[in-house]
Design an enzyme around this catalytic site. Structure first.
Site, short mmCIF file in Angstrom:
data_model
loop_
_atom_site.label_atom_id
_atom_site.label_comp_id
_atom_site.label_asym_id
_atom_site.label_seq_id
_atom_site.Cartn_x
_atom_site.Cartn_y
_atom_site.Cartn_z
N HIS B 32 38.36 96.20 103.31
CA HIS B 32 39.59 97.22 103.07
C HIS B 32 39.85 98.01 102.35
O HIS B 32 38.79 99.07 102.27
CB HIS B 32 40.91 95.79 102.69
N THR B 33 41.77 98.40 101.33
CA THR B 33 41.44 99.48 100.72
C THR B 33 40.38 99.85 100.02
O THR B 33 39.97 98.06 99.28
CB THR B 33 41.92 99.39 100.06
N GLN B 34 39.60 100.64 99.87
CA GLN B 34 37.89 100.64 98.71
C GLN B 34 38.76 101.45 97.86
O GLN B 34 38.13 101.27 96.19
CB GLN B 34 36.87 100.98 99.16
N SER B 35 39.86 102.00 97.88
CA SER B 35 39.98 102.99 96.34
C SER B 35 41.56 103.62 96.69
O SER B 35 41.99 103.70 98.01
CB SER B 35 39.57 104.59 95.90
N TRP B 139 47.07 98.05 94.99
CA TRP B 139 46.42 98.63 94.22
C TRP B 139 47.47 99.25 93.45
O TRP B 139 47.37 100.27 93.01
CB TRP B 139 45.68 99.70 94.89
#
Lengths: 269, 260, 259
Positions: B32-35, B139
């Site tokens: 999924h979203t890494q950053s 995030w």
């Protein structure tokens, strides 16, 4: 009455989703009977908002006054009032809330009132199609504000609408208001709605009732496009005016009700 | 164009050599979203006598690019709370919609049962923790300011891991390093919240915002500041950091326009 | 053959727009032993009359604690009540888990009402055969709700359901003004007296056949958790009842100032 006698014993009225030889769905007609004895509800659309009002018959002294609301908020900008079986009304409202919130999930904005009315019309209709369910025992009036004021019952837009026991008298009064010209202001509509509920209650005078009202104004109006309860002071003022009006002209009221009763009945179907 | 859609839009093999598709990951774990992508920087908040003050600037950065300069990162929840978001802006917008749907649900009946800031913080920390446990985090690092059920000022944080932390003054992002020391100096532990006035809290936040603007390269000098008291919520948007003085920069190597 | 054809299931309207299966379920509530509920400004009280199937058996539970801020009293099919109260318990725990707050009373009542309504609109389901009185406390104060198998719920100041409950309702209607002004202990006494009104000649309230549940706002301003009085715990409540009965027969006018 004639209608009922022809349906009983034919066997065509025992299950939902079954037509009789003359093309009627009796179970739906019976469901309407459940509505006919419910407290009167009215809705008025005017140039700067929508008003919903309902006559709540007090069935017991033990009920908490002012509680047990019959007008529900569906989304910030939409309200629904129902006449008929209260639990069915709650089911209907709960579906409306689901539709409104799923619309927000997809489009990231409020559902247009007409779209909501369309979807709910479809939902209610589906409950006339199957023998495994029964039709809703309610007629609902939905009011809301999007870009333009809208008042709708089962997908059709109305300037004024009435359901429940006193609907004929209420419809006659609504027709006198000339709502199509959009001259009535929201504040006056609140007073008219209160008066109409009082007029509609005349035939049911032996029972006490509580008046409940809500409104949705334009974005620059008192509720800023939101569906809210009518403030206590305004509600009481409207009730006082309604009582005064009723004492003033009893005769005129009766005449009006007789004159337009048939038109009202046709609208129901 | 030929009749092999798979090759459309690709560099021609006969000109550039065989196409190297190794970067198109076809195996390995699902990710999924890494950053984060577009981000907001610090949020800072202070409790004072009878309420909480919270502030955040209006910048949303895309990496080191100052991409959007009018993003409001303080969100009101009814009359009960203000939530400040740092971190990913699209995740902030998602959480904002979550909160909006809760607000609508809470107002189906005007029954006198409002969710307070503490309830919201419990809820949001659970959402964040659930998402990190799914390896699909939102995030953000958020601050929730308002009141608890006993009508006492409430301030707490929750981050993308679901970690929660509470203190009389809090800061996220760069503010955790630059603003907290200032706030600790102004409001040491032995000083009770009852001694801190609203004005003092606001001026402390403004001082912190100024230091952050001087030293955090992902900040800007336009900000929003909200005050939550028993009288309600005041949100002041599009405020400007005043009395800026960049003279100090002259003496710092690498800060200003020195060439050596 | 004049058999009613419209009462075989809950999805058939009669020509008058009635649903007989739901009305029959309502009858099951009237078969259950009586429970009374009442509120004043600070407290909500439930009082129930327990029945035992035979002399040597235990008494059937009438009042169930749902959460520390809420309880229900049941009249009708106890097993249906268990289904509903278990659901209520779960929802209350869920609210405490996700929001850290006790679930508002009207919210949970609406939820069970919606469940009950579904059972009256789908073939193959049957309406619940139980009526509930839900007493609870939330930020808005103490509440009492009546729940019926039809899915009808109403917020009440006082209510009684079950066998011979009309007598209790009459008592409550007559004393409605006094209830509002009463203290916590007086409210319990009124509840017990309403319950007593429903008893047949040869019966009386005992520590074995009576249950009392109380929830409300303590003097400290905090929530007084739901407390169930059963067995010997009832003795002080009965004493208060006897004392108040005695003073009432002695001098009716002074009863109100009596504290």
């Amino acid at each position: 009455m004639l209608l009922i006698q022809t349906s009983i014993g034919t066997g065509y009225d025992l299950s939902n989703s079954v037509f009789s030889p003359d093309g009627r769905n009796f179970q739906v007609e019976y469901a309407v009977k459940a509505v006919e004895n419910g407290g009167t509800s009215v809705g008025i659309r005017c140039k700067d908002g929508v008003v919903l009002a309902v006559e709540k018959i007090i069935t017991s002294k033990l009920l908490k006054p002012g509680a047990n609301k019959r007008i529900s908020t569906v989304d910030r900008h939409v309200g629904i009032v129902s006449s008929g079986l209260a639990p069915d009304g709650r089911h209907f409202v709960s579906r409306a809330r689901d539709e409104a919130s799923s619309w927000r999930g997809i489009y990231k904005g409020p559902i247009p009132v007409s779209a909501l009315a369309n979807r709910l019309g479809g939902y209610v209709q589906a409950y006339t199609l199957y023998s495994s369910v029964r039709p809703f025992g309610v007629t609902s009036i939905m009011g809301g504000w999007d870009s333009e004021a809208e008042l709708a019952v089962d997908g059709q837009g109305y300037y004024g609408a009435a359901t429940g026991k006193g609907r004929q008298a209420a419809k006659a009064e609504l027709e006198k208001l000339d709502l199509a010209s959009e001259k009535l202001s929201l504040h006056d509509a609140v007073k008219e709605a209160a008066r109409i509920i009082y007029v509609a209650h005349e035939d049911n005078k032996d029972k006490e009732f509580e008046l409940e009202m809500s409104w949705i104004s334009s974005l620059d109006g008192p509720t800023q496009g939101r569906h809210e309860e009518v403030p206590k002071e305004l509600l009481e003022e409207a009730e006082r005016a309604a009582k005064r009006a009723l004492e003033g002209d009893d005769e005129e009221e009766d005449e009006g009700a007789k004159g337009t009763g048939n038109v009202g009945e046709r609208m129901e179907e | 164009m030929n009749h092999f859609p798979g090759t459309w839009g690709r560099p021609r093999d006969d000109v550039y050599g065989p196409y190297d598709s190794s970067y198109l990951q076809t195996t390995g774990p699902k990710t999924h979203t890494q950053s984060p992508a577009v981000t907001g920087t610090s949020v800072i908040a202070v409790k004072f006598k009878g309420g909480v003050a919270i502030a955040a600037d209006n910048l949303a950065s895309y990496g080191s690019l100052a991409r959007f300069t009018d993003v409001k990162r303080l969100r009101k929840f009814g009359d009960a709370a203000v939530i400040g978001f740092s971190g990913d802006v699209s995740d902030m917008q998602y959480i904002d919609r979550l909160l909006e749907s809760i607000d609508i649900r809470e107002n189906y009946s005007a029954h006198g049962n409002q969710l307070n800031a503490k309830n919201l913080h419990t809820y949001l920390s659970k959402v964040l923790y659930k998402r990190r446990s799914d390896f699909n985090p939102l995030w953000n690092h958020i601050l929730v300011a308002g009141f608890d059920s006993e009508k006492k000022p409430f301030l707490s944080s929750a981050d993308l891991l679901g970690t929660t932390f509470s203190a009389p003054h809090l800061a996220t992002g760069f503010g955790a390093h630059l603003a907290i020391p200032i706030l600790r100096r102004l409001f040491p532990e032995e000083r009770s919240i009852e001694e801190i006035s609203k004005e003092e809290a606001v001026s402390a936040l403004k001082d912190c915002l100024k230091v952050l603007w001087y030293r955090d390269a992902r900040s800007m000098d336009k900000y929003s500041l909200a005050l939550i008291t028993q009288d309600g919520i005041e949100v002041h948007e599009d405020q400007q950091i005043e009395a800026q003085n960049w003279a100090f920069a002259e003496s710092i190597k690498g800060y200003g326009a020195q060439t050596v | 053959m004049f058999r009613n054809n419209y009462d075989n299931d809950a999805v058939t309207f009669s020509p008058q727009g009635r649903i007989f299966q739901v009305e029959y379920a309502q009858e099951a509530v009237k078969q259950g032993s009586v429970v009374v509920g009442l509120v004043n400004k600070t407290h909500a009280v439930l009082v129930g009359l327990k029945r035992n199937a035979e002399e040597l058996s235990s008494y059937q539970k009438k009042i169930i604690e749902v959460d520390s801020h809420m309880g229900v009293a049941i009249a009708g099919l106890a097993s249906d009540a268990r289904v509903l109260s278990n659901y209520m318990k779960q929802q209350c725990l869920g609210s405490r888990m996700t929001y850290g707050r006790p679930l508002p009373v009207n919210r949970i009542v609406s939820q069970i009402a919606d469940r009950a309504q579904t059972n009256t609109q789908q073939y193959g389901k049957r309406p619940y055969g139980v009526g509930l009185l839900v007493a609870g406390m939330d930020e808005a104060g103490p509440h009492l709700f009546e729940f019926q198998p039809s899915g009808m719920t109403q917020e009440m100041l006082a209510c009684a359901i079950g066998a011979r409950s009309q007598m209790a309702r009459t008592y409550l209607e007559r004393n409605l003004d006094k209830l509002e002004e009463s203290s916590r202990d007086e409210l319990i006494t009124h509840g017990l007296r309403a319950l007593k009104e429903t008893l047949s000649q040869d019966k009386e309230l005992t520590v074995d056949n009576t249950s009392v549940g109380v929830v409300g706002l303590a003097d400290s301003g905090k929530v007084e958790s739901f407390k169930l009085y059963e067995g010997q715990q009832l003795l002080p409540l009965f004493e208060a009842l006897d004392k108040s009965d005695a003073s009432e027969t002695k001098d009716e006018e002074t009863m109100e100032v009596d504290s």
